[in-house]
Scaffold this motif. Structure first.
Motif, short mmCIF file in Angstrom:
data_model
loop_
_atom_site.label_atom_id
_atom_site.label_comp_id
_atom_site.label_asym_id
_atom_site.label_seq_id
_atom_site.Cartn_x
_atom_site.Cartn_y
_atom_site.Cartn_z
N HIS A 6 0.87 -1.37 -0.04
CA HIS A 6 0.07 -0.08 0.00
C HIS A 6 0.79 1.19 -0.09
O HIS A 6 1.63 1.67 0.74
CB HIS A 6 -0.99 0.04 1.22
CG HIS A 6 -1.91 1.01 1.39
ND1 HIS A 6 -2.82 1.43 0.52
CD2 HIS A 6 -1.85 2.33 2.11
CE1 HIS A 6 -3.41 2.51 0.75
NE2 HIS A 6 -2.96 3.05 1.69
N LEU A 7 0.60 2.26 -0.93
CA LEU A 7 1.37 3.30 -1.25
C LEU A 7 0.69 4.51 -0.48
O LEU A 7 -0.86 4.37 -0.15
CB LEU A 7 1.27 3.89 -2.57
CG LEU A 7 1.93 2.64 -3.50
CD1 LEU A 7 1.56 3.31 -5.09
CD2 LEU A 7 3.42 2.54 -3.35
N VAL A 8 1.12 5.64 0.21
CA VAL A 8 0.60 6.67 0.85
C VAL A 8 1.11 7.78 0.23
O VAL A 8 2.11 7.84 0.00
CB VAL A 8 0.83 6.60 2.36
CG1 VAL A 8 -0.21 5.48 2.80
CG2 VAL A 8 1.89 6.62 3.04
N ALA A 9 0.44 9.08 0.05
CA ALA A 9 0.77 10.53 -0.09
C ALA A 9 0.28 11.24 0.68
O ALA A 9 -0.71 11.16 1.33
CB ALA A 9 0.41 10.39 -1.64
N ALA A 10 1.06 12.38 0.72
CA ALA A 10 0.96 13.55 1.43
C ALA A 10 1.07 14.70 0.79
O ALA A 10 2.15 14.68 -0.16
CB ALA A 10 1.30 13.46 2.64
N ARG A 11 0.64 15.92 0.86
CA ARG A 11 0.99 17.19 0.09
C ARG A 11 0.89 18.40 1.05
O ARG A 11 0.23 18.43 1.85
CB ARG A 11 0.37 17.33 -1.06
CG ARG A 11 -1.10 17.62 -0.75
CD ARG A 11 -2.13 17.66 -2.10
NE ARG A 11 -1.67 18.62 -3.04
CZ ARG A 11 -1.94 18.92 -4.15
NH1 ARG A 11 -3.09 17.92 -4.54
NH2 ARG A 11 -1.54 19.71 -5.13
N GLY A 12 1.79 19.12 0.58
CA GLY A 12 1.86 20.44 1.33
C GLY A 12 1.86 21.85 0.23
O GLY A 12 1.62 21.56 -0.95
N ASP A 13 2.09 22.92 0.75
CA ASP A 13 2.41 24.07 0.02
C ASP A 13 3.67 23.89 -1.21
O ASP A 13 4.70 24.03 -0.65
CB ASP A 13 2.32 25.13 0.52
CG ASP A 13 2.48 26.60 -0.20
OD1 ASP A 13 1.82 26.57 -1.41
OD2 ASP A 13 2.94 27.47 0.36
N GLY A 14 3.29 23.27 -2.41
CA GLY A 14 4.34 23.22 -3.42
C GLY A 14 5.00 21.90 -3.26
O GLY A 14 6.42 21.82 -4.05
N PHE A 15 4.50 21.03 -2.65
CA PHE A 15 5.39 19.68 -2.66
C PHE A 15 4.47 18.64 -2.34
O PHE A 15 3.26 18.83 -1.78
CB PHE A 15 6.53 19.73 -1.47
CG PHE A 15 6.20 19.81 0.08
CD1 PHE A 15 5.81 18.59 0.56
CD2 PHE A 15 5.78 21.21 0.90
CE1 PHE A 15 5.49 18.41 1.96
CE2 PHE A 15 5.19 20.93 1.81
CZ PHE A 15 4.89 19.63 2.45
N ALA A 16 4.83 17.35 -2.52
CA ALA A 16 4.22 16.03 -2.27
C ALA A 16 5.18 15.12 -1.88
O ALA A 16 6.28 15.11 -2.03
CB ALA A 16 3.48 15.64 -3.51
N LEU A 17 4.69 14.32 -0.86
CA LEU A 17 5.61 12.99 -0.33
C LEU A 17 4.90 11.87 -0.56
O LEU A 17 3.59 11.83 -0.44
CB LEU A 17 5.91 13.35 0.98
CG LEU A 17 6.46 14.61 1.55
CD1 LEU A 17 6.41 14.58 3.24
CD2 LEU A 17 7.98 14.88 1.18
#
Length: 190
Positions: free
Chosen positions: A104-115
């Motif tokens: 399972h992949l997970v993703a997160a994002r903020g102002d101008g970036f993604a992880l």
């Protein structure tokens, strides 16, 4: 590999022990999914086991040695990453196929970036059009070492909605974080 050496299902004889890869997988899943943090524990530390004490469910080493296991020391890398890219929220919508189970992949994002975290280093596709920038700086970040391994700048054509990424290595224990930064912004080094 050495993680918390916690007996799986509290049945070490039948199932064995967890590893540092198991610890990282749960930590990154939790934090990228919105948890405020992650607690690390080692089976020997919980009971402060030493050779002069009775074993409870088969600890593998004295508690003092457990303090330096890879699963414990690698938690500092997650903290470093979170401090370098603060203020993110879960972003499962960035993944074309989040996969299932241990993959399972997970993703997160903020102002101008993604992880994006791949626990087994499997290739995956990102909905890059949702990031709203024509140029991305893609960095493969190693959660085992806390170091950036590879970096490239990607210029996206307006018609491109998906981009496929291939991790530097694949398999159990070869987990990776893909850091996608808006190339027009300046971020703290990883």
């Amino acid at each position: 590999m050495g993680g918390p050496n916690h007996p799986l299902e509290f049945n070490a004889k039948e199932w064995g022990y967890s590893t540092d890869a198991d610890v990282r997988q749960r930590a990154y899943w939790d934090v990228f999914s919105g948890a405020a943090g992650h607690v690390y524990g080692h089976h020997a530390i919980w009971q402060f086991w030493s050779p002069s004490k009775e074993r409870i469910n088969f600890p593998t080493m004295p508690w003092q040695a457990a303090l330096q296991r890879p699963g414990a020391t690698q938690m500092q890398h997650l903290r470093k990453l979170v401090q370098a890219r603060p203020g993110f929220t879960p972003a499962p919508d960035l993944l074309d196929d989040p996969l299932e189970g241990a993959d399972h992949l997970v993703a997160a994002r903020g102002d101008g970036f993604a992880l994006l975290y791949s626990p087994y280093g499997r290739p995956f596709s990102v909905k890059v059009s949702a990031l709203g920038t024509p140029k991305l700086r893609a960095t493969w970040w190693n959660p085992r070492t806390g170091q950036s391994e590879q970096q490239e700048t990607i210029t996206l054509a307006p018609s491109v909605s998906l981009h496929r990424f291939v991790c530097p290595a694949e398999g159990f224990g070869a987990d990776w974080v893909l850091v996608l930064d808006d190339a027009s912004k300046v971020f703290a080094p990883l």
